[in-house]
Each structure stands twice: as C-alpha cells, then as structure tokens.
Design a protein around this motif. Sequence first.
Motif, PDB file in Angstrom:
ATOM      1  N   THR A 172       0.853  -1.187   0.000  1.00 34.61           N
ATOM      2  CA  THR A 172       0.000   0.000   0.000  1.00 34.61           C
ATOM      3  C   THR A 172       0.887   1.235   0.000  1.00 34.61           C
ATOM      4  OG1 THR A 172      -0.189   0.011   2.417  1.00 34.61           O
ATOM      5  CG2 THR A 172      -1.939  -1.092   1.187  1.00 34.61           C
ATOM      6  N   TYR A 173       0.483   2.178  -0.809  1.00 36.92           N
ATOM      7  CA  TYR A 173       1.089   3.504  -0.834  1.00 36.92           C
ATOM      8  C   TYR A 173       0.111   4.466  -0.185  1.00 36.92           C
ATOM      9  CZ  TYR A 173       4.708   2.780  -4.538  1.00 36.92           C
ATOM     10  OH  TYR A 173       5.799   2.413  -5.284  1.00 36.92           O
ATOM     11  N   ARG A 174       0.619   5.399   0.587  1.00 34.24           N
ATOM     12  CA  ARG A 174      -0.120   6.581   1.012  1.00 34.24           C
ATOM     13  C   ARG A 174       0.632   7.763   0.426  1.00 34.24           C
ATOM     14  NH1 ARG A 174      -4.899   4.758   1.902  1.00 34.24           N
ATOM     15  NH2 ARG A 174      -5.034   3.334   3.629  1.00 34.24           N
ATOM     16  N   PHE A 211      -6.812   4.031  -4.569  1.00 30.34           N
ATOM     17  CA  PHE A 211      -8.012   3.876  -3.750  1.00 30.34           C
ATOM     18  C   PHE A 211      -9.066   4.873  -4.226  1.00 30.34           C
ATOM     19  CE2 PHE A 211      -4.677   2.553  -0.582  1.00 30.34           C
ATOM     20  CZ  PHE A 211      -4.949   1.204  -0.671  1.00 30.34           C
ATOM     21  N   GLY A 212     -10.307   4.634  -3.869  1.00 30.02           N
ATOM     22  CA  GLY A 212     -11.409   5.491  -4.277  1.00 30.02           C
ATOM     23  C   GLY A 212     -11.356   6.857  -3.627  1.00 30.02           C
ATOM     24  N   PRO A 213     -12.205   7.774  -4.085  1.00 29.72           N
ATOM     25  CA  PRO A 213     -12.155   9.165  -3.635  1.00 29.72           C
ATOM     26  C   PRO A 213     -12.479   9.363  -2.155  1.00 29.72           C
ATOM     27  CG  PRO A 213     -14.055   8.787  -5.057  1.00 29.72           C
ATOM     28  CD  PRO A 213     -13.226   7.545  -5.101  1.00 29.72           C
ATOM     29  N   ALA A 214     -13.191   8.433  -1.528  1.00 31.92           N
ATOM     30  CA  ALA A 214     -13.523   8.591  -0.114  1.00 31.92           C
ATOM     31  C   ALA A 214     -12.401   8.100   0.797  1.00 31.92           C
ATOM     32  CB  ALA A 214     -14.815   7.842   0.210  1.00 31.92           C
ATOM     33  N   ALA A 215     -11.445   7.368   0.260  1.00 33.24           N
ATOM     34  CA  ALA A 215     -10.329   6.831   1.049  1.00 33.24           C
ATOM     35  C   ALA A 215      -9.173   7.828   1.062  1.00 33.24           C
ATOM     36  CB  ALA A 215      -9.865   5.513   0.445  1.00 33.24           C
ATOM     37  N   ALA A 247      -5.667   9.316   0.172  1.00 35.28           N
ATOM     38  CA  ALA A 247      -4.962   9.221  -1.109  1.00 35.28           C
ATOM     39  C   ALA A 247      -3.873   8.164  -1.037  1.00 35.28           C
ATOM     40  CB  ALA A 247      -4.358  10.568  -1.477  1.00 35.28           C
ATOM     41  N   GLY A 248      -3.974   7.181  -1.935  1.00 32.82           N
ATOM     42  CA  GLY A 248      -2.994   6.108  -1.956  1.00 32.82           C
ATOM     43  C   GLY A 248      -3.381   5.070  -2.976  1.00 32.82           C
ATOM     44  N   VAL A 290       5.184   9.536  -2.570  1.00 34.99           N
ATOM     45  CA  VAL A 290       4.786   8.528  -1.591  1.00 34.99           C
ATOM     46  C   VAL A 290       5.214   8.971  -0.196  1.00 34.99           C
ATOM     47  CG1 VAL A 290       5.033   6.125  -0.889  1.00 34.99           C
ATOM     48  CG2 VAL A 290       4.976   6.710  -3.325  1.00 34.99           C
ATOM     49  N   ALA A 291       4.232   9.104   0.698  1.00 36.75           N
ATOM     50  CA  ALA A 291       4.516   9.488   2.083  1.00 36.75           C
ATOM     51  C   ALA A 291       4.861   8.276   2.934  1.00 36.75           C
ATOM     52  CB  ALA A 291       3.319  10.216   2.682  1.00 36.75           C
ATOM     53  N   SER A 292       4.192   7.146   2.693  1.00 35.77           N
ATOM     54  CA  SER A 292       4.479   5.931   3.452  1.00 35.77           C
ATOM     55  C   SER A 292       4.097   4.715   2.620  1.00 35.77           C
ATOM     56  CB  SER A 292       3.726   5.915   4.783  1.00 35.77           C
ATOM     57  OG  SER A 292       2.335   5.827   4.570  1.00 35.77           O
TER      58      SER A 292
END
Length: 96
Positions: free
Chosen positions: A6-8, A42-46, A48-49, A77-79
């Motif tokens: 997973t990317y955030r 991920f979708g717009p409600a999640a 950003a990642g 990418v933050a995390s």
Amino acid sequence: MIVAVTYRYTEDVALRDEVRAEHREYLGGLADAGSLLLSGPFGPAAPAGALLVFRAEDEAQVQGWLDADPFALRGVVASTTVAEWNPVLGSLSSAL
C-alpha cells in the motif's frame, strides 16, 4: 511469493499529477514482465494512496522495485507498507 503493497501519498496533488504518467509507464513495464499483478488508486472517499500486488522472489526484490518507482523518487509517496500475502479465496486467487 505474492506481495501486497500500500502507498499513502503526500498532499501534493500537483506533484502527483506531474509524475503520474512516468509512474504508470514504470509500473506498466513491471506488469508486462509479469511482476506486477494488479495496481490502482483507492477510491475518492479513502485517503490518497494505492494498492499494488506483486509476484516476486522475496520482499527485498519488491522493495527494489518500489525504490525505483518515480512516485517514490520524486517524493509523492509518504508511506509504504509491504507484506507477503496469501490469497486463498475468490475468483482471482487461482490466477495468482
């Protein structure tokens, strides 16, 4: 082995937009080679990642691919989380 990542992303949407084409071209090469099985945001409600699913020899190989990703190189990418994944059910599990 199958590895889920997973990317955030950072809040810098302008930078993300600027680097997106290069990032997708890079991931496209990994997909063409059979290493990247799935990838997408991920979708717009999640938050950003994105989720990326790789086939690799080990997690170190995946980490090398992630380190070379233009999103990582340019600070989008933050995390990142990296984990071996064992899919057992579902229509895609037999394809992995």
